[in-house]
Design an enzyme around this catalytic site. Sequence first.
Site, mmCIF file in Angstrom:
data_model
loop_
_atom_site.group_PDB
_atom_site.id
_atom_site.type_symbol
_atom_site.label_atom_id
_atom_site.label_comp_id
_atom_site.label_asym_id
_atom_site.label_seq_id
_atom_site.Cartn_x
_atom_site.Cartn_y
_atom_site.Cartn_z
ATOM 1 N N TYR A 382 0.826 -1.210 0.000
ATOM 2 C CA TYR A 382 0.000 0.000 0.000
ATOM 3 C C TYR A 382 0.855 1.253 0.000
ATOM 4 O O TYR A 382 2.014 1.255 0.427
ATOM 5 C CB TYR A 382 -0.953 0.013 1.199
ATOM 6 C CG TYR A 382 -0.327 0.328 2.532
ATOM 7 C CD1 TYR A 382 -0.272 1.638 2.994
ATOM 8 C CD2 TYR A 382 0.201 -0.680 3.328
ATOM 9 C CE1 TYR A 382 0.299 1.931 4.219
ATOM 10 C CE2 TYR A 382 0.766 -0.392 4.556
ATOM 11 C CZ TYR A 382 0.818 0.921 4.999
ATOM 12 O OH TYR A 382 1.381 1.209 6.201
ATOM 13 N N PHE A 392 2.989 10.973 4.909
ATOM 14 C CA PHE A 392 3.468 9.916 5.782
ATOM 15 C C PHE A 392 4.993 9.937 5.817
ATOM 16 O O PHE A 392 5.645 10.408 4.886
ATOM 17 C CB PHE A 392 3.047 8.547 5.240
ATOM 18 C CG PHE A 392 1.598 8.232 5.449
ATOM 19 C CD1 PHE A 392 1.112 7.902 6.692
ATOM 20 C CD2 PHE A 392 0.721 8.252 4.383
ATOM 21 C CE1 PHE A 392 -0.220 7.598 6.874
ATOM 22 C CE2 PHE A 392 -0.603 7.948 4.555
ATOM 23 C CZ PHE A 392 -1.071 7.621 5.804
ATOM 24 N N ASP A 393 5.564 9.379 6.890
ATOM 25 C CA ASP A 393 7.006 9.188 6.833
ATOM 26 C C ASP A 393 7.276 7.982 5.914
ATOM 27 O O ASP A 393 6.373 7.297 5.481
ATOM 28 C CB ASP A 393 7.600 8.979 8.235
ATOM 29 C CG ASP A 393 7.046 7.769 8.960
ATOM 30 O OD1 ASP A 393 6.738 6.776 8.284
ATOM 31 O OD2 ASP A 393 6.948 7.803 10.198
ATOM 32 N N ILE A 410 -6.358 0.209 12.824
ATOM 33 C CA ILE A 410 -7.463 1.111 13.156
ATOM 34 C C ILE A 410 -8.762 0.654 12.502
ATOM 35 O O ILE A 410 -8.767 -0.127 11.553
ATOM 36 C CB ILE A 410 -7.140 2.547 12.720
ATOM 37 C CG1 ILE A 410 -6.911 2.612 11.213
ATOM 38 C CG2 ILE A 410 -5.959 3.094 13.487
ATOM 39 C CD1 ILE A 410 -6.778 4.015 10.680
ATOM 40 N N TYR A 436 -7.388 7.997 12.525
ATOM 41 C CA TYR A 436 -6.567 8.236 13.691
ATOM 42 C C TYR A 436 -7.278 9.105 14.716
ATOM 43 O O TYR A 436 -6.829 9.234 15.839
ATOM 44 C CB TYR A 436 -5.234 8.847 13.260
ATOM 45 C CG TYR A 436 -4.432 7.849 12.477
ATOM 46 C CD1 TYR A 436 -3.757 6.830 13.118
ATOM 47 C CD2 TYR A 436 -4.421 7.898 11.089
ATOM 48 C CE1 TYR A 436 -3.050 5.883 12.401
ATOM 49 C CE2 TYR A 436 -3.708 6.953 10.368
ATOM 50 C CZ TYR A 436 -3.025 5.948 11.024
ATOM 51 O OH TYR A 436 -2.351 5.018 10.318
ATOM 52 N N PHE A 453 -5.599 6.059 0.724
ATOM 53 C CA PHE A 453 -4.511 5.171 0.386
ATOM 54 C C PHE A 453 -4.983 4.068 -0.552
ATOM 55 O O PHE A 453 -6.167 3.755 -0.651
ATOM 56 C CB PHE A 453 -3.872 4.567 1.639
ATOM 57 C CG PHE A 453 -4.806 3.789 2.509
ATOM 58 C CD1 PHE A 453 -4.920 2.420 2.374
ATOM 59 C CD2 PHE A 453 -5.569 4.424 3.477
ATOM 60 C CE1 PHE A 453 -5.774 1.701 3.182
ATOM 61 C CE2 PHE A 453 -6.432 3.709 4.293
ATOM 62 C CZ PHE A 453 -6.538 2.341 4.138
#
Length: 462
Positions: A382, A392-393, A410, A436, A453
Amino acid sequence: MCGICGFFGKKKNKREIVEKMKEKLVHRGPDAQGSFVNDSVALGFRRLSIIDLEGGLQPMKSSSQNLTVVFNGEIYNYQELREQMEREKKILFVTRSDTETLVNGLEAYGPAFVEQLRGMFAFAVWNEKKEELMLARDFFGIKPLFYTVVDGNFVFASEIKSILQFPGVPKKLNERALEQYLSFQYSVLEETFFEGIYRLPPGCMLFYRQGKYEICRYFQPKLQPEAGCSLADMEKKLESVLKKSVRRHMVSDVEVGTFLSGGVDSGFIAVLSGAKMAFTVGFLDGNSGYNEENRAREVARYAHLSYHMHTIGKKEFWDVLPKVMYALDEPSGDASAVAMYFLAAKASEVGVQKTESGLLYVVERQGTGEKPTLNDRVKVHYTGKLINGKKFDSSYDRQQPLELSVGGVIAGWQEGLQLMPVGSKYIFYIPSELGYGERGAGKDIPANSALIFEVELLEIIR
């Protein structure tokens, strides 16, 4: 996009005729259909459901039962107008549709109500008491509406091909329109390429009664420059007007995407809209000056849109021309109509679905394997990003497959993974309340983050 059609006259087999007219409009309204027929008039409707999916069925009557409407388009300020009528006219509404607002507004305020509408529309209204048929088209002619008179019958429809189903309508070339087309690549005449078939001009109403029709203009654009207005003030006012307009256009009970060309106008709208998906077409000749794919992709990345691209090949372009011409009904010198055809086809192909909890997802590839359960471990690939603009990191931009527990992620992830058969590729949009939420996760992922995503489910590990 919906389709309307009908006629006023003394034909005996009205229902049979209007059904044939409706058949030519199925592509405009695949979700539902309806008819209204009496001794004087027949009205037909094909629906594409956008607002009030269950309650907006047509033809629809006014609360007094005197008016019957068929309506193609959207009224963006229908909620404000509805509140106005509830307050001033004590009208009791039974649906949430803009159609009910339209027909009751015409009953309450008369034809002048059209001037209060903000939207794109073409409609026909039968007045039982007056035995009068009224047609109207929006301010700028966004929605099409055509008409003709044949053997004492007044006939109208959203498309010419529907009018041609009425018995006795001649299929004769209008040479005056052809002359205009060969000179300018379009015709400015109200009469179409079919002799005797006309388009109702933008900003106009038509009234047909006692065998005669009259066209009245209700809107005439005027240029009124404001003296002493600075460039900065004009820029601020333009931005405010555009933001308000785009917000109104996004009113819908289904998911709304955006067409993205790479130009300034579509890019600005895409950023303002809040849409989750963008659709673009390009050409195999990547060096062509007409190919704006790279710029469109940059805008989609900036606006955090799920990006869907179709590249048009030369053979594909020429092969589809007969379908495009059939859809247009008349010759057009604007080759962008072909690109628009592929854009609409791509948007229709992708589609957006929504779970009861609010999780939005698009099926890019449907697998044939088993679906995982909450207790399974899976291997996925993904990539994703935050809707709020932060990335995102690197550990979340997965280039290698990742093993994870379905029950250990989640809520939005859990629900999404359980929808997917092995071998599938889905795009998910997880709103903050399913993602989140309040807690956040990871050093670069703040609280209240919504996620978008792309996930490919490779296998279930057992």
